[in-house]
Design a protein around this motif. Sequence first.
Motif, PDB file in Angstrom:
ATOM      1  N   UNK A 139       0.750  -0.853   0.231  1.00  0.00           N
ATOM      2  CA  UNK A 139      -0.101   0.302   0.042  1.00  0.00           C
ATOM      3  C   UNK A 139       1.013   0.814  -0.323  1.00  0.00           C
ATOM      4  N   UNK A 140       1.205   2.239  -1.117  1.00  0.00           N
ATOM      5  CA  UNK A 140       1.159   3.596  -0.639  1.00  0.00           C
ATOM      6  C   UNK A 140       0.065   4.880  -1.256  1.00  0.00           C
ATOM      7  N   UNK A 141       0.297   5.436  -1.042  1.00  0.00           N
ATOM      8  CA  UNK A 141      -0.755   7.027  -1.418  1.00  0.00           C
ATOM      9  C   UNK A 141       0.595   8.460  -1.263  1.00  0.00           C
ATOM     10  N   UNK A 142       0.321   8.798  -2.677  1.00  0.00           N
ATOM     11  CA  UNK A 142       1.130   9.645  -2.607  1.00  0.00           C
ATOM     12  C   UNK A 142      -0.115  11.234  -3.389  1.00  0.00           C
ATOM     13  N   UNK A 143      -0.246  12.725  -2.486  1.00  0.00           N
ATOM     14  CA  UNK A 143      -0.608  13.502  -3.221  1.00  0.00           C
ATOM     15  C   UNK A 143       0.112  14.704  -3.098  1.00  0.00           C
ATOM     16  N   UNK A 144      -0.395  15.176  -4.121  1.00  0.00           N
ATOM     17  CA  UNK A 144       1.048  16.657  -4.759  1.00  0.00           C
ATOM     18  C   UNK A 144       0.189  17.169  -4.741  1.00  0.00           C
ATOM     19  N   UNK A 145      -0.204  18.639  -4.059  1.00  0.00           N
ATOM     20  CA  UNK A 145      -0.492  19.902  -3.992  1.00  0.00           C
ATOM     21  C   UNK A 145       0.419  21.153  -4.940  1.00  0.00           C
ATOM     22  N   UNK A 146      -0.737  21.563  -5.738  1.00  0.00           N
ATOM     23  CA  UNK A 146      -0.041  22.855  -6.849  1.00  0.00           C
ATOM     24  C   UNK A 146      -0.839  23.960  -5.793  1.00  0.00           C
ATOM     25  N   UNK A 147       0.061  24.983  -5.081  1.00  0.00           N
ATOM     26  CA  UNK A 147      -1.105  25.815  -4.654  1.00  0.00           C
ATOM     27  C   UNK A 147      -1.232  27.223  -5.817  1.00  0.00           C
ATOM     28  N   UNK A 148      -2.319  27.526  -6.229  1.00  0.00           N
ATOM     29  CA  UNK A 148      -2.770  28.790  -6.887  1.00  0.00           C
ATOM     30  C   UNK A 148      -1.570  29.557  -6.349  1.00  0.00           C
ATOM     31  N   UNK A 149      -0.629  31.094  -6.935  1.00  0.00           N
ATOM     32  CA  UNK A 149      -0.085  32.193  -6.467  1.00  0.00           C
ATOM     33  C   UNK A 149      -0.687  32.697  -5.615  1.00  0.00           C
ATOM     34  N   UNK A 150       0.175  32.913  -4.254  1.00  0.00           N
ATOM     35  CA  UNK A 150      -0.746  34.373  -3.349  1.00  0.00           C
ATOM     36  C   UNK A 150      -1.143  33.115  -1.633  1.00  0.00           C
ATOM     37  N   UNK A 151      -1.255  31.321  -2.465  1.00  0.00           N
ATOM     38  CA  UNK A 151      -2.027  30.268  -1.210  1.00  0.00           C
ATOM     39  C   UNK A 151      -0.976  30.630  -1.058  1.00  0.00           C
ATOM     40  N   UNK A 152      -0.610  29.986   0.516  1.00  0.00           N
ATOM     41  CA  UNK A 152       0.379  29.272   1.326  1.00  0.00           C
ATOM     42  C   UNK A 152      -0.427  28.443   2.233  1.00  0.00           C
ATOM     43  N   UNK A 153      -0.166  27.393   2.425  1.00  0.00           N
ATOM     44  CA  UNK A 153      -0.929  26.396   3.843  1.00  0.00           C
ATOM     45  C   UNK A 153       0.606  25.297   5.040  1.00  0.00           C
ATOM     46  N   UNK A 154       0.001  25.663   5.613  1.00  0.00           N
ATOM     47  CA  UNK A 154       0.722  25.192   6.506  1.00  0.00           C
ATOM     48  C   UNK A 154       0.972  23.223   6.097  1.00  0.00           C
ATOM     49  N   UNK A 166      -6.649   9.323   5.779  1.00  0.00           N
ATOM     50  CA  UNK A 166      -6.337   8.307   4.857  1.00  0.00           C
ATOM     51  C   UNK A 166      -6.612   7.002   6.010  1.00  0.00           C
ATOM     52  N   UNK A 167      -6.135   5.858   5.346  1.00  0.00           N
ATOM     53  CA  UNK A 167      -6.787   4.827   6.371  1.00  0.00           C
ATOM     54  C   UNK A 167      -5.001   4.092   6.863  1.00  0.00           C
ATOM     55  N   UNK A 168      -4.717   4.105   8.023  1.00  0.00           N
ATOM     56  CA  UNK A 168      -4.010   3.740   8.724  1.00  0.00           C
ATOM     57  C   UNK A 168      -2.810   3.355   8.846  1.00  0.00           C
ATOM     58  N   UNK A 169      -3.012   1.918   8.336  1.00  0.00           N
ATOM     59  CA  UNK A 169      -1.800   1.007   7.306  1.00  0.00           C
ATOM     60  C   UNK A 169      -1.428   1.647   6.486  1.00  0.00           C
ATOM     61  N   UNK A 170      -1.831   2.415   5.683  1.00  0.00           N
ATOM     62  CA  UNK A 170      -0.760   2.922   4.331  1.00  0.00           C
ATOM     63  C   UNK A 170      -0.130   4.431   4.428  1.00  0.00           C
ATOM     64  N   UNK A 171       1.322   4.050   3.729  1.00  0.00           N
ATOM     65  CA  UNK A 171       2.768   5.190   4.361  1.00  0.00           C
ATOM     66  C   UNK A 171       1.782   6.183   3.349  1.00  0.00           C
ATOM     67  N   UNK A 172       2.022   7.536   3.712  1.00  0.00           N
ATOM     68  CA  UNK A 172       1.895   8.296   2.180  1.00  0.00           C
ATOM     69  C   UNK A 172       2.606   9.596   2.023  1.00  0.00           C
ATOM     70  N   UNK A 173       3.196  10.039   1.320  1.00  0.00           N
ATOM     71  CA  UNK A 173       3.875  11.234   0.850  1.00  0.00           C
ATOM     72  C   UNK A 173       3.514  12.409   0.197  1.00  0.00           C
ATOM     73  N   UNK A 174       3.839  13.649   0.499  1.00  0.00           N
ATOM     74  CA  UNK A 174       3.137  14.384   0.890  1.00  0.00           C
ATOM     75  C   UNK A 174       3.921  15.844   0.139  1.00  0.00           C
ATOM     76  N   UNK A 175       3.664  15.995  -1.512  1.00  0.00           N
ATOM     77  CA  UNK A 175       3.872  17.469  -1.698  1.00  0.00           C
ATOM     78  C   UNK A 175       3.587  18.593  -2.246  1.00  0.00           C
ATOM     79  N   UNK A 176       3.806  20.002  -1.625  1.00  0.00           N
ATOM     80  CA  UNK A 176       2.833  20.944  -1.887  1.00  0.00           C
ATOM     81  C   UNK A 176       3.693  21.619  -2.642  1.00  0.00           C
ATOM     82  N   UNK A 177       3.298  22.099  -4.061  1.00  0.00           N
ATOM     83  CA  UNK A 177       4.424  22.889  -5.141  1.00  0.00           C
ATOM     84  C   UNK A 177       3.846  23.958  -5.269  1.00  0.00           C
ATOM     85  N   UNK A 178       4.497  25.227  -4.495  1.00  0.00           N
ATOM     86  CA  UNK A 178       4.280  26.848  -5.065  1.00  0.00           C
ATOM     87  C   UNK A 178       3.986  27.850  -7.079  1.00  0.00           C
TER      88      UNK A 178
END
Length: 179
Positions: A139-154, A166-178
């Motif tokens: 199991x795996x989960x990859x999330x890529x978030x592309x933010x609009x100009x001027x928006x910041x996210x913690x 997400x399901x507890x047993x699934x490892x994940x990776x997050x990528x935030x792109x400005x």
Amino acid sequence: MRRAVEGLDTPYPIGTLLPAVFQEDPVAMAWTAALDDVLAPAISALDCLAAYADPLLAPEDFVGWLAGWVGTVLDENWPLERQRATVAHSVRLYRTRGTVEGLRALIELVTAGEVEIAESGGVAWSTAPNTEPPGEATPRLFVRVTLPRGVSVDAAALEALIVAEKPAHVPHRLEVVDT
């Protein structure tokens, strides 16, 4: 005399409901006017009760309480409009909770960004026994978030949101792109 809420009058003054003999008494009218000042905020809240239950119309300090009603946790650093939208869409999001589409919709709502999700799972049905299960074995989960100009996210808050959804047993990776 100081009012409970400055400038807020009652639409139903108690003194006008008294018999005429009491309406001519200045002490009785002053006493009922004081009651009117105390009751005006409660009457106003009751007259506007439907607006309090609508997250798009509710007073700012009431939005967090509405979030608790629908089991949603808000980040106080989010702009008020994002908090209102999250509460307003909570019920719809709960219907798809635990699915890729539900996770995508939630992340898009809280980030206002474009979300891409890659995952290893799958769903299938078969009438034949011993059919190979869909998806990948690991199991795996990859999330890529592309933010609009001027928006910041913690990123830490977004990470916590993904962990909670997400399901507890699934490892994940997050990528935030400005952009």
